[in-house]
Design an enzyme around this catalytic site. Sequence first.
Site, PDB file in Angstrom:
ATOM      1  N   GLU A 239       0.804  -1.239   0.000  1.00 51.73           N
ATOM      2  CA  GLU A 239       0.000   0.000   0.000  1.00 51.73           C
ATOM      3  C   GLU A 239       0.829   1.277   0.000  1.00 51.73           C
ATOM      4  OE1 GLU A 239      -3.081   0.030   2.919  1.00 51.73           O
ATOM      5  OE2 GLU A 239      -4.042  -1.753   2.094  1.00 51.73           O
ATOM      6  N   GLU A 428      -5.363  -8.548   0.524  1.00 50.27           N
ATOM      7  CA  GLU A 428      -6.084  -8.248   1.770  1.00 50.27           C
ATOM      8  C   GLU A 428      -7.541  -7.962   1.457  1.00 50.27           C
ATOM      9  OE1 GLU A 428      -4.551  -5.081   4.292  1.00 50.27           O
ATOM     10  OE2 GLU A 428      -2.497  -5.747   3.927  1.00 50.27           O
TER      11      GLU A 428
HETATM   12  C1  GBH Z   1      -4.751  -2.201   5.287  1.00 50.29           C
HETATM   13  O1  GBH Z   1      -4.983  -0.907   4.824  1.00 50.29           O
HETATM   14  C2  GBH Z   1      -3.351  -2.377   5.821  1.00 50.29           C
HETATM   15  O2  GBH Z   1      -2.511  -2.938   4.845  1.00 50.29           O
HETATM   16  C3  GBH Z   1      -3.287  -3.196   7.080  1.00 50.29           C
HETATM   17  O3  GBH Z   1      -2.045  -3.064   7.656  1.00 50.29           O
HETATM   18  C4  GBH Z   1      -4.405  -2.768   7.997  1.00 50.29           C
HETATM   19  O4  GBH Z   1      -4.350  -3.380   9.241  1.00 50.29           O
HETATM   20  C5  GBH Z   1      -5.712  -3.083   7.327  1.00 50.29           C
HETATM   21  O5  GBH Z   1      -5.798  -2.452   6.110  1.00 50.29           O
HETATM   22  C6  GBH Z   1      -6.931  -2.646   8.108  1.00 50.29           C
HETATM   23  O6  GBH Z   1      -6.955  -1.267   8.245  1.00 50.29           O
HETATM   24  O7  GBH Z   1      -7.145   6.643   9.428  1.00 50.29           O
HETATM   25  O8  GBH Z   1      -9.153   7.614   8.509  1.00 50.29           O
HETATM   26  O9  GBH Z   1      -6.984   8.235   7.631  1.00 50.29           O
HETATM   27  C7  GBH Z   1      -6.265  -0.694   4.273  1.00 50.29           C
HETATM   28  C8  GBH Z   1      -6.384   0.667   3.644  1.00 50.29           C
HETATM   29  C9  GBH Z   1      -5.954   2.950   4.045  1.00 50.29           C
HETATM   30  C10 GBH Z   1      -7.463   1.805   5.429  1.00 50.29           C
HETATM   31  C11 GBH Z   1      -5.812   4.013   5.104  1.00 50.29           C
HETATM   32  C12 GBH Z   1      -7.342   2.858   6.486  1.00 50.29           C
HETATM   33  C13 GBH Z   1      -6.805   5.098   6.963  1.00 50.29           C
HETATM   34  C14 GBH Z   1      -7.997   5.934   7.082  1.00 50.29           C
HETATM   35  N1  GBH Z   1      -6.270   1.692   4.658  1.00 50.29           N
HETATM   36  N2  GBH Z   1      -7.012   4.117   5.897  1.00 50.29           N
HETATM   37  S1  GBH Z   1      -7.807   7.206   8.238  1.00 50.29           S
END
Ligand code: GBH
Length: 522
Positions: A239, A428
């Site tokens: 990511e 994922e």
């Molecule tokens: C994944 O990201 C990650 O690869 C993994 O490590 C993680 O545990 C999993 O998802 C579950 O979250 O905090 O409101 O700014 C998924 C995509 C992009 C989702 C960033 C959360 C943050 C939103 N992620 N997003 S915010």
Amino acid sequence: MKATCQTKTYNMKYLKTVDNFEKIENQPKSNRRDFVKSSGLAVLGLSAAPFHFSSFDIKTEADKKVELALSQKNNPEFPKGFLWGTATASYQVEGAVNEDGRGKTIWDTFCYIPGKILNNDTGDVACGFYHKYKEDIQLIKSLNAKSFRFSIAWSRIFPDGTGTPNQKGLDFYNRMVDELLANGIEPFATLYHWDLPQTLQDKYKGWQSKETSKAFADYAGYVAEKLSDRVKNFFTLNEIWTFIQLGYGDGVFAPGLQLPPAELYQARHNAVLAHGLAVQAIRAHGKAGTKVGVAENIKVAVPYIETPEHIKAAEIATREFNAGYMTVIMEGKYTDAFLKKAGADAPKFTAEELKIISSPVDFCGINIYNPESYVKASSNEEGYEKFPFSKSHPTSTSKWELLAPETLYWGAKHVQKLWNPKEIYITENGYSGADELTPDNHIYDTDRIMFLKGYLSQLQRATVEGVPVKGYFYWSLVDNFEWASGYSIRFGLYYMDHKSLVRIPKLSADYFKAIAHNNSVL
Ligand code: GBH
């Protein structure tokens, strides 16, 4: 016409998916009556219970299709050899942050800045996977999973990011990989899941410098050399969008920076460059047949109506949403719209770098949770328009996780249409729930089961249409350190008590076990 009427039992859900209704509706009256009588519940949309269906001596194409399915299994299957697995990441599960020579990372630092992580949680202990990996591999095995996606902590191998490798760190992954293989589980290693060695942040400002990109490639080549006799599949970076945007743009992830646009664009470019350099290093140092690709949380546009014009618009939108990531990796160029939007802030790059970035990959790994947006066709310059999400659009306990099962279908479908990779992995996909432990020690996560039924049905729809999805990794094996949300958010198939580190299977673990065994959505 007389029907011989042998009776067979099978699952109604199948009928709904093979669009038999129309054809059966058109059959002679007597047959039709038998069918309607026996399938009353199916018409009401109530599936799951077995029911009876008559087969006739004169068979329509629809009959044959149904009988074929009956002779195999209750439900249609995913392709043969489809790999079911779960995923984790080093900092989120390992703990043992000061053991066996591991170097400090930007997340170790970030977690100790008060107020950055909910409840000031840290990954110091996490799930204790560093010591409990054998136990966890048994949990993977008991899910009937045949693959496991984990990440390697760069700073266990090179404590300062570069320099002398740390044998004790490598030994941990050697032990873990051997244990996986001994249990019939295929290892899929991610080389970077956000835990940058602190030294590289201090020395080069991390991803702001191409020195970090080069150091990453050296580390990737070293790991490939040491592990590719047993690990056949590598993902470079996890990511890029997330760790650059949230870490260097919004400041909510490590290292907590809020860079101006030009510097942010450059950091993003340095990260895709790191991917390309690592692909080349893995090819140079890995054993023949080692496969490599990226794992990106592709931003998916979903056509709000599935008609050719809106589908086309969704394709165009998806290509643009990912212009700085998957698109440049797969096409070797930044799109015109991307460069126009960036204007004077656009990253500095050379033609040679674009070639490196687009080094051929063996597969695309895509992390998919929520759609970027629903879109429609438009006569504007872009060719698409986005819809805002309704305020009541359902989410998981993660407020960003807007639910839309068809995102899995469209994500895979767009990747095939836009870039046609040989293989696609869902690296994922997962759901965070409230997951309360009942007094009798159960977690009845019916919402996660609903999520899996919906998303996986849509994934299967893609495989039936020939999209080359080879495997699916559920995020996550066990509740773990959910970055800025600490331990407040639970994605696991196994519940974890954060004090005792005891793991308890949720109801969804049973569910996953069944689908992995049957290779079909049940
Ligand atoms: C994944 O990201 C990650 O690869 C993994 O490590 C993680 O545990 C999993 O998802 C579950 O979250 O905090 O409101 O700014 C998924 C995509 C992009 C989702 C960033 C959360 C943050 C939103 N992620 N997003 S915010």
